[in-house]
Scaffold this motif. Sequence first.
Motif, mmCIF file in Angstrom:
data_model
loop_
_atom_site.group_PDB
_atom_site.id
_atom_site.type_symbol
_atom_site.label_atom_id
_atom_site.label_comp_id
_atom_site.label_asym_id
_atom_site.label_seq_id
_atom_site.Cartn_x
_atom_site.Cartn_y
_atom_site.Cartn_z
ATOM 1 N N ASN A 149 0.805 -1.233 0.000
ATOM 2 C CA ASN A 149 0.000 0.000 0.000
ATOM 3 C C ASN A 149 0.831 1.273 0.000
ATOM 4 O O ASN A 149 0.349 2.319 -0.437
ATOM 5 N N THR A 150 2.056 1.213 0.517
ATOM 6 C CA THR A 150 2.812 2.473 0.679
ATOM 7 C C THR A 150 3.933 2.665 -0.346
ATOM 8 O O THR A 150 4.552 3.717 -0.354
ATOM 9 N N THR A 151 4.221 1.658 -1.159
ATOM 10 C CA THR A 151 5.304 1.811 -2.144
ATOM 11 C C THR A 151 4.920 2.902 -3.151
ATOM 12 O O THR A 151 3.829 2.859 -3.732
ATOM 13 N N GLU A 152 5.814 3.854 -3.327
ATOM 14 C CA GLU A 152 5.546 5.020 -4.180
ATOM 15 C C GLU A 152 6.069 4.790 -5.598
ATOM 16 O O GLU A 152 7.045 4.069 -5.807
ATOM 17 N N ARG A 153 5.435 5.463 -6.545
ATOM 18 C CA ARG A 153 5.898 5.404 -7.939
ATOM 19 C C ARG A 153 6.964 6.478 -8.159
ATOM 20 O O ARG A 153 6.947 7.526 -7.531
ATOM 21 N N ASP A 154 7.897 6.174 -9.082
ATOM 22 C CA ASP A 154 8.922 7.182 -9.400
ATOM 23 C C ASP A 154 8.457 8.033 -10.579
ATOM 24 O O ASP A 154 7.296 7.967 -10.996
ATOM 25 N N GLU A 155 9.375 8.849 -11.124
ATOM 26 C CA GLU A 155 9.014 9.782 -12.202
ATOM 27 C C GLU A 155 8.474 9.043 -13.424
ATOM 28 O O GLU A 155 7.628 9.549 -14.149
ATOM 29 N N GLN A 156 9.014 7.831 -13.661
ATOM 30 C CA GLN A 156 8.561 7.053 -14.821
ATOM 31 C C GLN A 156 7.285 6.264 -14.522
ATOM 32 O O GLN A 156 6.815 5.490 -15.353
ATOM 33 N N GLY A 157 6.763 6.424 -13.327
ATOM 34 C CA GLY A 157 5.528 5.723 -12.970
ATOM 35 C C GLY A 157 5.753 4.287 -12.534
ATOM 36 O O GLY A 157 4.826 3.488 -12.508
ATOM 37 N N SER A 158 7.016 3.934 -12.173
ATOM 38 C CA SER A 158 7.314 2.557 -11.761
ATOM 39 C C SER A 158 7.498 2.494 -10.242
ATOM 40 O O SER A 158 8.094 3.380 -9.642
ATOM 41 N N LYS A 159 7.002 1.421 -9.656
ATOM 42 C CA LYS A 159 7.145 1.228 -8.216
ATOM 43 C C LYS A 159 8.374 0.387 -7.876
ATOM 44 O O LYS A 159 8.687 0.201 -6.704
#
Length: 1490
Positions: free
Chosen positions: A971-981
Amino acid sequence: MGAHSVVLDLLQIPYEKTDEKMNEIMNLAHTFLQNFCRGNPQNQVLLHKNLNLFLTPGLLEAETMRHTFMNNYHLCNEISERVVQHFVHCVETHGRHVEYLRFLQTIVKADGKYVKKCQDMVMTELINGGEDVLIFYNDRASFPVLLQMMCSERDRADESGPLAYHVTLVELLAACTEGKNVYTEIKCNSLLPLDDIVRVVTHDDCIPEVKIAYVNFVNHCYVDTEVEMKEIYASNHIWKLFENFLVDMARVCNTTTDRKHADTSLEKYVTEPVMNIVSGFFSSPFSDNSTSLQTHQPVFIQLLQSAFRIYNCTWPNPAQKASVESCIKTLAEVAKNRGIAIPVDLDSQVNTLFMKSHSNMVQRAAMGWRMSARSGPRFKEALGGPAWDYRNIIEKLQDVVSSLEQQFTPMMQAEFSVLVDVLHSPELLFPEGSDARIRCGAFLSKLINHTKKLMEKEEKLCIKILQTLREMLDKKDSFAEEGNTLRKILLNRYFKGDYGSGMNGPLSGSYSKTAQVGGGFSGQDSDKSGILMSDIQCLLDKEGASELVIDVIVSTKNDRIFSEAILLGIALLEGGNTQTQYSTYQQLNQQKKSEKFFKVLHDRMKTAQQEIRSTVTVNTIDLGSKKKDDDCDLTISAPKKRVRDSTLHLKQGMKGQLTEASSATSKAYSVYRREMDPEIDLLGSATDATNTEEKSTEEATMSPAITIMQPILRFLQLLCENHNRELQTFLRNQNNKTNYNLVCETLQFLDCICGSTTGGLGLLGLYINEKNVVLVNQTLESLTEYCQGPCHENQTCIATHESNGIDIIIALILNDINPLGKYCMDLVLQLKNNASKLLLAIMESRHDSENAERILFNMRPRELVDVMKNAYNQALECEEETENGDNISPKDVGHNIYILAHQLARHNKTLQQMLKPGSDPEEGDEALKYYANHTAQIEIVRHDRTMEQIVFPVPNICEFLTRESKSRVFNTTERDEQGSKVNDFFQQTEDLYNEMKWQKKIRNNPALFWFSRHISLWGSISFNLAVFINLAVALFYPFGDDGDEGTLSPLFSVLLWIAVAVCTAMLFFFAKPVGIRPFLVSVILRSIYTIGLGPTLILLGAANLCNKIVFLVSFVGNRGTFTRGYRAVVMDMAFLYHVAYVLVCMLGLCVHEFFYSFLLFDLVYREETLLNVIKSVTRNGRSIILTAVLALILVYLFSIVGFLFLKDDFIMEVDRLKNKTPIAGIGEVPTTTLTSMMETCAKENCSSALPITNPGEEEKENGIERTCDTLLMCIVTVLNQGLRNGGGVGDVLRKPSKDEPLFAARVVYDLLFYFIVIIIVLNLIFGVIIDTFADLRSEKQKKEEILKTTCFICGLERDKFDNKTVSFEEHIKSEHNMWHYLYFIVLVKVKDPTEYTGPESYVAQMIVEKNLDWFPRMRAMSLVSSEGDNEQNEIRNLQEKLESTMSLVKQLSGQLAELKEQMTEQRKNKQRLGFLGSNTPHVNHHMPPH
């Protein structure tokens, strides 16, 4: 037993000559060797092989040499001149020692025969030695010295003194002339003249020892000669000697009968040398012509009489009597022949003697015949008897040797380890700054280079150096106490210069440690001061060790050296050392050693295969008997019995070991007996009739040609370790004139050792036994290493080879390997495990199905599934009996076979169906479920951007990952600039892995695990208690003011008790949260009215504190907070929050109840919605703060305007506290006395000064104040009143009249403040907060939507999988399961790097580099359409065809160029011969250009 070789090794140990104990040991060693070879020609030959060891100046060595050659005519006859020269030289340089001469004396006569060659050699060397060797006291000066020595008791007793030397020398010269040797006789005549001899012998002081030597010398040199020595027959010298003999003979005969005082040496002299020379002289053919006898007849008769007197004495022994008798006979015959008159009585005595001796001789012969006839059969019978004594002796000696070995092994190991330390830093042996220390730097490389030269000459030393180099890399455990003590002494001795005074070498840590602890060593890590194994490998490689290994393998003919070189190579490559691999490859490839090197290994493999084919025997009778004896298995030996086996089986295993041991002993013993007496085979045939078990044991032992294959294959495996592509290819193809394909050769070897086609027919158990199972395992491991990486060419090579290798590998997995499987199941499991790994390696990272189809060709799917089910069932049985940690688990083997089946199932529908749990109605469904749940699958991206599917077993540690952690990460893993977790997920993997380890650890602590498991329960209890405590405080505080505490009406009290009972009953009928809360409320109310509010709050507070502490323990238990270091603890906000909560609970309990109110903020922490409310303010805090600063600036400006122009309008009403002001008010009435009231009234009535009152005072009296007299006061008023009133600051200012001049300015002032500050600025702040909240809500919704509709790993959305073969749910569950990727990362962490498959080593490297390119991004293998797949395959096929065409063209162009060169050469030759003539230029003109 090879005892002599051990003692010979002992003799090679250097030692101090002053060391008494070592001298004593060496003495014993030499004594042993002397006794070992005494009278035993075979043992003499054994010692003769080590002749060089004894060619030293040592006297012990000389004595041992003497025993080596003693009475061995063959050895003496073959002796080299070098040996004789050595001993003569020793006399010259190391003193005149008797031992040297005794050796020379031994070699000139052996077995009663004279070695003429040795006599000549010794004589020549003695003469060459000159006066240093030949000491004769025959001149005027030295003769008195001889007399003095003979008179001196001390000189006579000194066995190694000059007198003894002189006597031995004369004896040696006599021995050299013995047996009629003209050359030596002539030499000796010149050395020791006859007159000198007579002078010595006839002297009164001459002792018997000297006489014996001199008379013997005369006998052999002058009397018993090949040519006539005229001097002795012509002169009177011999008769002078005879006269002297008469004196000595009379002395012997006249001695008393008391034997204690008899002069035995004089008796010996008289009975042996004297009788021999007298007999020799008178029986010599040269004495017949001598006339001296006629003139010396009285002496002759006296000699006969004296001889007869001696014969009649009682003291001569039989040998002496025989000698005397022989002399009497000779003299009597001479007298008869020469006509010498003998007295009558003497003559009659001589005749009776003859008669008596003749009858005695006949009797003796008859007795001998009778004895031999009687004892013959007995002798034969008795031969079997002493054999048992020999066996007893051998067994006792073995016991002695084994106990000594046990005692000395740790000390030997400790001593050897010191040698290794010296090799690590030889410079420390020398003082600092010395020349030797500087030159010592390159010692190791010089030693390695020197070893190559030792191969031919000093094989033993070469082996020792190879062993020592290997020892540098071997990890040694700590030695026993004696070993440690010895090691400490030796380290002190060798490194005493630097010891304890801060050495600079790499070993300083260990030595100082040794000095302090007194020998507390802990293996290699301490000894080598923490130097890594790989560093030592690289150091040795740099010094040329890998080159040495190659050179030795290529050059040596000695099997032992070859074996040691291979073992050293293995030690250098252990762990897959890339530097050693690279340097080995460079040596083989660039220095063109590969052809010879691979030829040696290839030939060894071929030899091993031939050896196997010629020696392999299948004992089917034995197999049948084993089948019959299934219940008891008495014939089976089990040295590798598993621990879990029953005690009965263990006893049988011991019995098997004892049987083997006894058979080996009896075999050794029978060999020994045959050597001792070849005829014993005929006599003791009964003892050879041993049972068949012994024979089978003997046959089962493998020959050295086969056993050497294990280290060779291990060496080849380590060359390819860590998927070294270059060496994998190199083993298959060296690009030499002659190529040796070791990959195919290894496969053929496997095929051969497993019985080829026969083995593949379910008869593997007949070929694979305890002896060769390790070798089969090693072969499988090596083949696996050849393929992994992947090396596609090697995979194809193995899969398509014409031998039955691949079928054998399949058979190893599918077949039962009995009888081995009955009592060594762990070995069979290991075989199956390695075979399954090999098949996986053959299919690894392949996009085609060729190899898989080749494997499936001979494999029945049902059998494969059955094997894995059986392995699982076996694992369950093992768990029921005992846990077995040492050996491989059957469950793991089954798992590997399941993964193999999973990979093959992609190419076989039947197998795919069988692997699905529930497909088989029979047993075994549980096994498939277990393996399916513990097998994971992921997709990775390779360097060339191709995708690959990996199936792997989930490591056991992954079971310990908690649901809370999974939920948190998901639930808490964030996406980076490219939209990847993936990036954020990858950063959390280390923490998750640590958590798994921690969770595994706390399972060992049941209490902590129980608390940790119920963490959510403790959290909800804490919150509920906090709410109840605050309700109690809010409703009943302050305590006891109402006075109703404990004064409850009886009805209400009864109702409360009923409520408690009902709530208690509800606990059992309703769900826990529903039932617990009413129960707690009723119990709290009841306790308030029973024990009081204060105690109830104390109880509740204490309960909450305890519960929160339990929660904190659970939190730490779950997260493993303290295992991550203090910095992680300080940075962990969640942990700090819970610690703060505990502190607040303690403050509420100990300080004041109002502190409990802070606990209600826990609601914000627990509820995400509330957190978002807080975040709506904090997230855009900067914008809000900046807007607030703008508002302050505007307020400041408005305050300045108000202060300058509207000061009088800032008048406000205030309400003062009446008890604090002097002006009376209404509120004071109840507390004011009548008197004060009267006084006030009087004052008000009497006052006549009202108009004169100060306006400020009047305002104060009316509750009105001016609030803008100072700028600060003005700012505070505008800020306080202006922002809090809806219309702005105008609402609180004085209402102006429209007639006032500043009325318009006031209107503008009020309106501007209202519009700018109230409407615009404040609403800006509210807008920011509301927008942030809306953003947070939409983000949350978007996040939830992403979690539901997007793949966590690749980022593909749900709609991409519409109308595809794989649904989105299947994709995220099986293809791109996020937890499978975590498990794979964990697998890479927990697995031994040398066991990695190709994809695993690739991913491991990427993880080290923190490169995430191996995660698939916006890609999935299932989405690639079959069209694209076919297209890709076509492109790949075209590319391969193009490459093969290019190589063909290259080859053809090369051949054309060669052809052209040959044609040109031919044309030139023809031109020379003049065949072409004038046409040549024309032909050349049409030749194509070069």
